[in-house]
Design an enzyme around this catalytic site. Structure first.
Site, mmCIF file in Angstrom:
data_model
loop_
_atom_site.group_PDB
_atom_site.id
_atom_site.type_symbol
_atom_site.label_atom_id
_atom_site.label_comp_id
_atom_site.label_asym_id
_atom_site.label_seq_id
_atom_site.Cartn_x
_atom_site.Cartn_y
_atom_site.Cartn_z
ATOM 1 N N LYS A 35 42.183 3.379 -33.434
ATOM 2 C CA LYS A 35 40.956 3.110 -34.183
ATOM 3 C C LYS A 35 40.497 4.368 -34.911
ATOM 4 C CE LYS A 35 38.028 -0.151 -32.304
ATOM 5 N NZ LYS A 35 36.981 -0.661 -31.406
ATOM 6 N N CYS A 263 27.060 -11.329 -27.968
ATOM 7 C CA CYS A 263 25.830 -10.890 -27.291
ATOM 8 C C CYS A 263 25.000 -11.977 -26.633
ATOM 9 C CB CYS A 263 25.009 -10.058 -28.247
ATOM 10 S SG CYS A 263 25.845 -8.489 -28.527
#
Ligand code: NAD
Ligand code: UGA
Length: 438
Positions: A35, A263
């Site tokens: 990443k 979430c």
């Protein structure tokens, strides 16, 4: 101001990039070397509209850099933000704090002088104090303060949400920490963004209460949608009718296939668990979790009914991500609905503008290049995510490609009379089914 951002996911990368745009010098850290290498090479590992521009501009200006080494990033920082994942712990739904605790230990070892250590990850009440203990144990002599600064951005509109938040919440106990946090968010004072200073406990609970409240609003309207279908009412009129009441507000009242994402599902579970552990169970949140879980399956059954059984049928599915403008598939309704239809014998031809790469890892379906390719030869079409490009599909072309003009729209992006006129059987959520009028 020098800032270290630990964790370069949806929240860490957006927050880091936007804070660098505020003029701070930001180092974003991630333990995933791939990443970081990608970011250093100018490639954004996630899809978030306009994030690439903000990262590119600030990297070029020298205010935003990327690192795998926490020690390098934390050295000399005024504020160190923890923005690592807090997924659901298997079994009981509590937030898994493994990554937060590991980051705290690494930060403790790396700090060279006073800094405010900030939990930006969504963490249960008491976590900021736990992190403080972890750091103190490893570095008893270190001068530092802890703060809780939950993040309220939404995927898909994360940059705007961060730049123009409704409010910033900061929980901390010392004036020194408050001063630094005020400085971090100083540019927002210009927009008169309310900055709410609270205790750390209140700040941590505000985040869960906000997500649980929004999840409740969605779940409530979804149940109203079910009633609408039984009595011939229109849930969009009902949403508008109640939403115009300023005490209720019109946002987050779109009926659909149930909330998903990284979430709401995990945070409602974590709040439920915290409340149970404290001996103050929250029956509303418990109901929200269970109603939302059953809704995804109920929507799959609704599709099955609309097709009169799906065995041997080919179904075009438009949209796989949990919402538009993201590539995030975490807890997407598609992950329940698509396998259900497959188990019942359907073949799925799917298209998603940005989610295909993730979808490939998570489901075994034929992934098409665009909506029309998915429709070609299918027995009907299901809209699972309201991407803008699905809002103005060419009806005549769709009708010509489909074997039967059947649309199940779980996001209510079309109007029943418009679909009837276009010759479709149109099944939506919380509204009467429309039959072709020609
Ligand atoms: P994510 O999984 O996308 O990113 C987390 C990143 O942290 C990963 O890249 C991982 O490699 C990295 N990481 C983990 N441990 C690390 C360590 N010790 N050092 C360096 N890097 C480490 O997660 P996310 O969606 O960005 O969410 C992060 C937190 O923010 C969660 O608590 C979440 O609930 C909260 N949150 C998320 C959103 C959202 O829209 N995704 C919005 C508000 C709050
Ligand atoms: C949500 C919150 O909106 C953010 O404030 C919060 O910071 C974030 O969670 C978080 O804590 O991670 P997000 O999950 O990115 O943001 O997306 P939302 O736009 O809230 O949508 C969540 C889910 O609810 C999606 O599946 C969406 O389709 C669904 N939804 C949303 C509805 O079904 N109806 C609505 O009216 C709104």
């Amino acid at each position: 101001m020098r800032i270290a951002m630990i964790g370069t996911g949806y929240v860490g990368l957006v927050s880091g990039a936007c804070l660098s745009e505020f003029g701070h010098s930001v180092v974003c850290v991630d333990k995933e070397a791939d990443k970081v290498a990608a970011l250093k090479a100018g490639t954004i590992p996630i899809y978030e509209p306009r994030l690439d521009e903000v990262v590119a501009t600030n990297t070029k200006a020298g205010r935003l850099t990327f690192e795998t080494d926490i020690a390098k990033a934390v050295r000399g920082a005024d504020a160190v933000f923890i923005a690592v994942g807090t997924p659901s712990r298997r079994g009981d739904g509590h937030a898994d704090l493994t990554y937060v605790h590991a980051a705290a230990e690494e930060i403790a070892r790396a700090l060279t002088g006073y800094a405010v250590v900030v939990t930006k990850s969504t963490v249960p009440v008491g976590t900021s104090r736990e992190v403080e203990k972890i750091i103190r144990k490893l570095r008893p002599d270190l001068e530092f303060d802890m703060a809780s600064n939950p993040e309220f951005l939404r995927e898909g509109s994360a940059i705007d949400d961060f730049r123009r938040p409704d409010r910033v919440v900061v929980g901390c106990d010392t004036e020194r920490a408050r001063e630094i946090m005020r400085e971090v968010y100083r540019p927002l004072y210009l927009h008169e963004t309310p900055i709410l200073f609270t205790s750390r406990e209140s700040s941590e609970l505000i985040k869960y209460a906000a997500n649980a409240f929004l999840a409740t609003k969605i779940t409530f309207i979804n149940e109203m949608a079910d009633i609408c279908e039984k009595v011939g009412a229109d849930v969009q009129d009902v949403s508008r009718g109640i939403g115009l009441d300023g005490r209720i507000g019109g946002k987050f009242l779109h009926a659909g296939p149930g909330f998903g994402g990284s979430c709401f599902p995990k945070d409602t579970l974590a709040l439920r668990k915290t409340a149970q552990d404290l001996g103050t169970p929250t029956r509303i949140v418990e109901a929200v979790v269970s109603v939302n879980d059953s809704r995804k399956l109920a929507m799959a059954e609704k599709i099955e009914r609309a097709f009169g059984g799906v065995n041997g049928k080919t179904i075009a599915v438009l949209g796989l991500t949990f919402k538009p403008n993201t590539d995030d598939m975490r807890d997407a309704p598609s992950l329940v609905i698509v396998p259900f239809l497959q188990r019942k014998g359907a073949t799925i031809r799917a298209f998603d503008p940005e989610g295909v790469k993730e979808a490939r890892k998570l489901m075994n379906v034929e992934l098409c290049r665009d909506a029309y390719e998915a429709l070609d030869g299918s027995d009907g079409v299901v809209i699972l995510t309201e991407w803008n490009e699905f809002r103005a599909l060419d009806m005549a072309r769709m009708k010509a490609l489909l074997k039967t003009p059947l649309m199940i729209d779980l996001r209510n992006i079309y109007r029943p009379n418009q679909m009837a006129q276009a010759g479709f059987t149109y099944v939506s959520v919380g509204r009467a089914t429309a039959a072709p009028s020609r």
